[in-house]
Design an enzyme around this catalytic site. Structure first.
Site, PDB file in Angstrom:
ATOM      1  N   SER A 198       0.827  -1.214   0.000  1.00 31.86           N
ATOM      2  CA  SER A 198       0.000   0.000   0.000  1.00 31.86           C
ATOM      3  C   SER A 198       0.857   1.258   0.000  1.00 31.86           C
ATOM      4  O   SER A 198       0.629   2.186  -0.797  1.00 31.86           O
ATOM      5  CB  SER A 198      -0.983   0.004   1.172  1.00 31.86           C
ATOM      6  N   HIS A 240      -2.537  -8.725   1.603  1.00 30.54           N
ATOM      7  CA  HIS A 240      -2.137  -7.526   2.363  1.00 30.54           C
ATOM      8  C   HIS A 240      -3.274  -7.213   3.352  1.00 30.54           C
ATOM      9  O   HIS A 240      -3.632  -8.067   4.168  1.00 30.54           O
ATOM     10  CB  HIS A 240      -1.838  -6.415   1.343  1.00 30.54           C
ATOM     11  N   HIS A 294       4.901 -13.375   6.486  1.00 29.87           N
ATOM     12  CA  HIS A 294       5.196 -11.983   6.150  1.00 29.87           C
ATOM     13  C   HIS A 294       6.348 -11.923   5.155  1.00 29.87           C
ATOM     14  O   HIS A 294       7.233 -12.780   5.179  1.00 29.87           O
ATOM     15  CB  HIS A 294       5.548 -11.166   7.399  1.00 29.87           C
ATOM     16  N   ARG A 338       3.050  -5.886  16.244  1.00 30.04           N
ATOM     17  CA  ARG A 338       1.683  -5.336  16.201  1.00 30.04           C
ATOM     18  C   ARG A 338       0.693  -6.400  16.655  1.00 30.04           C
ATOM     19  O   ARG A 338      -0.335  -6.092  17.258  1.00 30.04           O
ATOM     20  CB  ARG A 338       1.360  -4.857  14.773  1.00 30.04           C
ATOM     21  N   ASP A 345      -2.633  -8.908  11.211  1.00 27.90           N
ATOM     22  CA  ASP A 345      -4.040  -9.180  10.906  1.00 27.90           C
ATOM     23  C   ASP A 345      -4.618 -10.359  11.673  1.00 27.90           C
ATOM     24  O   ASP A 345      -5.835 -10.540  11.701  1.00 27.90           O
ATOM     25  CB  ASP A 345      -4.180  -9.445   9.395  1.00 27.90           C
TER      26      ASP A 345
END
Ligand code: CMX
Length: 436
Positions: free
Chosen positions: A240, A270, A317, A326, A372
């Site tokens: 992105s 993504h 990843h 995260r 995610d």
């Protein structure tokens, strides 16, 4: 000129001069080699762009201007809540300094004053079928706001190159300010019969977003502050950010650049992975007939998913080789606020079960969870269970890093991006020549 813009101008002018001098003296310095496997392999690891706001390390994860997520949780102002305010992160990414409470309050005020969304953006949204995926709506809404771009307007009036950063800064601030209203509008039209909630201009940026979505729980508001902070940036090479960077390198305005970025984020490898994770979990508990499956049951389900030729969403990843910080930040939040939640428990069981299975395939470079894999379980707990909307949340946050980086790119006079492509024929001939 406002204080943030002044700081940015001072720093970027100095850095631009430094970069020029460095390139004059060291421009021919070799920074790495490129292997054929990288040419065919999505350019992994090839250094091709300069991006100031954050850096990603395969082992340590993301650092925003040198600060890890736990450090940010300690250092950034928290306003009325317990979690860092995204305003503080934006300030840090833009000028490299941890802001004071007062500076963050000033930034909140700036974004409030710039938050008016043009009426035609709502008209564009209302023209779409109600079941249009929220990321399509988000993308179109952002594109529609490009009618207001300061950059485009000033460019057509003949602004000089030295002003590009200034016009980009104005667009960046306006775009960030407007996104919560746009995203909340999409959410309320898609899932609450268009029963919209007016902004509360006394709240910070993330709290106002939570309010316009329709959530009153203070812990949810804090979750939004954390969510908006940790998803904001992941250095420049992620799909992105890189899309925005590429588009902006043509001097297309920040709205068009960011809309393009949202097209990238909407891919399941993504940002859309956050919706895919929760879909996967809900489908799994449904198939297993229990919301409290055993690790053995989960392992069997994961193996059958892999055997069907599908990926396990939320794992793996392109850069990271450890559990994503995260993910850890969200786990810490869940441990404090909702550790008995059944879906959260499933996320934690997956964390135990999935990595050894992915490792056993012998090809997955990173078997660990990414950002995610946890977010959906937290959102569902508070009642935000319309998972098609999750990537929009990611997108609102991603604006903070991406547009701050665009300001830097324009200030440093970033070039039109134009890497070299080759054909397979070229590659075959190149290999044959090398061999000979
Ligand atoms: N499940 C199953 N297989 C996986 C896997 C996963 N979670 N992650 C990687 N693999 C596979 C790849 O598909 C690839 O297989 P093939 O050689 O058969 O094509 C192989 O392992 C090697 O891939 P890799 O080098 O480890 O990973 P990449 O850098 O190519 O891809 C990513 C990275 C994220 C696309 C991949 O790990 C993936 O598909 N994960 C699931 C989707 C996901 O969670 N995406 C979100 C990422 C975070 C974000 O951007 O938001």
């Amino acid at each position: 000129m406002n204080v943030l813009k002044e700081k940015f101008k001072e720093q970027s002018t100095a850095l631009k001069a430094e970069v020029r001098a460095m390139l004059k003296e060291h421009g021919d310095t070799v920074v790495g080699e490129v292997k054929l496997s990288q040419v065919f392999g999505g350019a992994r690891g090839i250094k091709t762009m300069v991006y100031e706001t954050s850096e990603l390390d395969a082992q340590d994860g993301i650092r925003f201007r040198g600060y890890s997520i736990p450090e940010l949780k300690e250092l950034l102002p928290t306003g009325d809540g317990k979690e860092p305010l995204p305003e503080g992160l934006f300030w840090l990414m833009l000028v490299g300094e941890i802001p004071t409470e007062e500076e963050v309050r000033w930034l909140t005020g700036q974004w409030i004053s710039r938050s008016h969304v043009p009426e035609h953006t709502f008209t564009v949204l209302d023209a779409l079928p109600i079941d249009t995926h929220p990321m399509i709506q988000f993308n179109l809404a952002i594109t529609s706001m490009a009618t207001d771009s300061c950059f485009s307007k000033r460019y057509s009036e003949g602004m000089s190159k030295g002003e590009y950063w200034d016009a980009t800064f104005e667009d960046a601030m306006n775009l960030i300010a407007r996104l919560p209203r746009v995203a909340a509008y999409i959410y309320r039209r898609s899932y609450h019969n268009g029963d919209h909630i007016a902004p509360d201009l006394t709240l910070d940026w993330a709290a106002n977003f939570a309010h316009m979505l329709g959530f009153k729980d203070e812990t949810f508001t804090d979750l939004m502050r954390l969510y908006m902070t940790i998803h904001a940036d992941h250095e420049g090479g992620n799909a992105s950010a890189h899309t925005a960077f590429l588009i902006n390198s043509t001097l297309a305005d920040p709205y068009l650049s960011f809309a393009g970025a949202m097209g990238s984020l909407a891919g399941p490898l993504h940002g859309l992975a956050n919706q895919e994770v929760i879909k996967f979990i809900l489908k799994m508990v449904d198939a297993l007939g229990t919301r409290n499956p055993s690790e053995e049951q989960i392992a069997e389900y994961v193996k059958s998913t892999l055997a069907a030729g599908k990926v396990i969403p939320g794992y793996g990843h392109a850069v990271l080789r450890q559990p994503d910080p995260r993910f850890t930040a969200q786990k810490v939040f869940a441990e404090e606020h909702l550790q008995d939640d059944e879906i959260v428990q499933v996320v934690w069981k997956l964390f135990k079960v999935v990595p050894p299975i992915l490792d056993s395939l012998g090809k997955v470079k990173n078997p660990w969870p990414n950002v995610d894999s946890h977010s959906g379980a937290l959102l569902i707990h508070y009642g935000l269970d319309q998972y098609s909307f999750y990537t929009v949340l990611f997108g609102v946050s991603r604006a903070l890093g991406v547009v701050a980086a665009l300001c830097w790119s324009r200030a440093l006079g970033g070039p039109l991006e134009r890497p070299k492509s080759v054909t397979t024929k070229w590659a075959k001939e190149f290999v044959a020549k090398k061999k000979a």
